[in-house]
Design a protein around this motif. Sequence first.
Motif, mmCIF file in Angstrom:
data_model
loop_
_atom_site.group_PDB
_atom_site.id
_atom_site.type_symbol
_atom_site.label_atom_id
_atom_site.label_comp_id
_atom_site.label_asym_id
_atom_site.label_seq_id
_atom_site.Cartn_x
_atom_site.Cartn_y
_atom_site.Cartn_z
ATOM 1 N N SER A 284 31.904 -36.519 34.250
ATOM 2 C CA SER A 284 31.027 -37.510 34.843
ATOM 3 C C SER A 284 30.206 -38.158 33.744
ATOM 4 C CB SER A 284 30.099 -36.869 35.883
ATOM 5 O OG SER A 284 29.307 -35.861 35.289
ATOM 6 N N MET A 285 29.800 -39.389 34.006
ATOM 7 C CA MET A 285 29.027 -40.143 33.019
ATOM 8 C C MET A 285 27.557 -40.121 33.411
ATOM 9 S SD MET A 285 29.504 -44.113 31.902
ATOM 10 C CE MET A 285 28.397 -44.894 30.721
ATOM 11 N N THR A 286 26.688 -39.880 32.460
ATOM 12 C CA THR A 286 25.253 -39.868 32.705
ATOM 13 C C THR A 286 24.701 -41.286 32.594
ATOM 14 O OG1 THR A 286 24.737 -39.476 30.373
ATOM 15 C CG2 THR A 286 25.107 -37.531 31.754
ATOM 16 N N PRO A 287 23.508 -41.542 33.145
ATOM 17 C CA PRO A 287 22.949 -42.898 33.064
ATOM 18 C C PRO A 287 22.814 -43.427 31.644
ATOM 19 C CG PRO A 287 21.756 -41.612 34.693
ATOM 20 C CD PRO A 287 22.678 -40.652 33.985
ATOM 21 N N ASP A 288 22.591 -42.527 30.667
ATOM 22 C CA ASP A 288 22.416 -43.003 29.287
ATOM 23 C C ASP A 288 23.720 -43.097 28.517
ATOM 24 O OD1 ASP A 288 23.011 -40.355 28.931
ATOM 25 O OD2 ASP A 288 21.270 -39.880 27.695
ATOM 26 N N GLY A 289 24.858 -42.939 29.213
ATOM 27 C CA GLY A 289 26.149 -43.147 28.575
ATOM 28 C C GLY A 289 26.810 -41.908 28.054
ATOM 29 N N GLY A 290 26.214 -40.736 28.244
ATOM 30 C CA GLY A 290 26.860 -39.503 27.823
ATOM 31 C C GLY A 290 27.926 -39.077 28.820
ATOM 32 N N VAL A 291 28.815 -38.192 28.367
ATOM 33 C CA VAL A 291 29.855 -37.647 29.232
ATOM 34 C C VAL A 291 29.747 -36.135 29.179
ATOM 35 C CG1 VAL A 291 32.332 -37.490 29.674
ATOM 36 C CG2 VAL A 291 31.351 -39.622 28.833
#
Length: 382
Positions: A284-291
Amino acid sequence: MPAVTATGSSRQSKTAVMAAIAGAGCLFFAVAPPSHAADTPFPGIYSVIDPITGMTRDVLKIEPFIHGEFNVFPRFAGERAWAGVLSTKVMGARDRYLEQALFPQDSKVHALAIADIGYLYHTPGDSYSRDGRSETGYLSHIFAIGIQSMQRRPLLAGHAERGERGQHDYRPGADEAKISVSTLNYSARPIQVGVSDAGNPANAVDTDPLNPYMSSAANCCFYLPAASQQPLQVNIEYRWLPDGKRETRTLALPAGNATDELLVIVQADGKLALEFRAPHESLSMTPDGGVNASNGRPYPALPAAERKAVLAAELARQQRFLKDISKKLEKLPSSTPLQRTQRVAELVEERQATVTYLEAFSACKAAVRECDQQAAAAARAR
């Protein structure tokens, strides 16, 4: 490591148009080439950097075979491990390609045809391959990922690779299970990592050498008792690249399941740790662009400043390719077959949409996930 890109499972809001975003190239970390590849430009590990998430994704691993031939292992659509070996052919001046060239190819360009998937070009300097040019010196035209600039780094150095595809003298017992091993490098230094049983060094596997801020493919296989009754210890054998000496740290395995994947964590300060994760854990992708990698830990990715530089370079590359291919379309003679004209026009359209996306994303001040949605909408609306 699963192959997660701007067009992967974590980014389903993005339109199919954005598959072309990977086709512009990536930041190149310069590492000295391996000595065994002095006579050929192809052996190595090839990757791309997602300009949105800052994640590096390995897509090709090319090893020397015999008589100038190579073994190629692909890794495209979300796989954690390298797929089966493919045959190759170094293209000669008289060899026929599957498609007509977009551009006249410079004489110093070398092309490698990879069975069933497409081509890899070595494009030294600012030379043109049949499918364009690349500032990194390598360009792919691979059906699964398109025309992409590729960064290349050396294969394992210092000893023969240990594991299922390399040297492996260990014979597991009936009560042992095999697991894959991956390395996640959160440090700013390139590193090479292997794992061996502290009690039996023949039970060992190497992961691929890594650039800063990236993850390796899942390498097979390391063996563990299916039901251990006592703490197990493993040796982490590592070497800081390109010139560091081989070092060893002995660590106890954390609690986990013998069917899980073992992660070697290279922390930002260079310290080593071990974790287990389920082999098919969802992404899943986090709001800040991390995975998410596992246990709430994001995959390694470029720091914000470097990611911004990659994004700017990506936009410049896409604009450059758009300019090149637009000129090509304008200069096609009226006698050009309709199929050919349509192919070039489709490439122009794809690149225009990608440039629109990157321009909108670069101008956005919101969180990464929201900027992705806004930029994808701008690309669709153009």
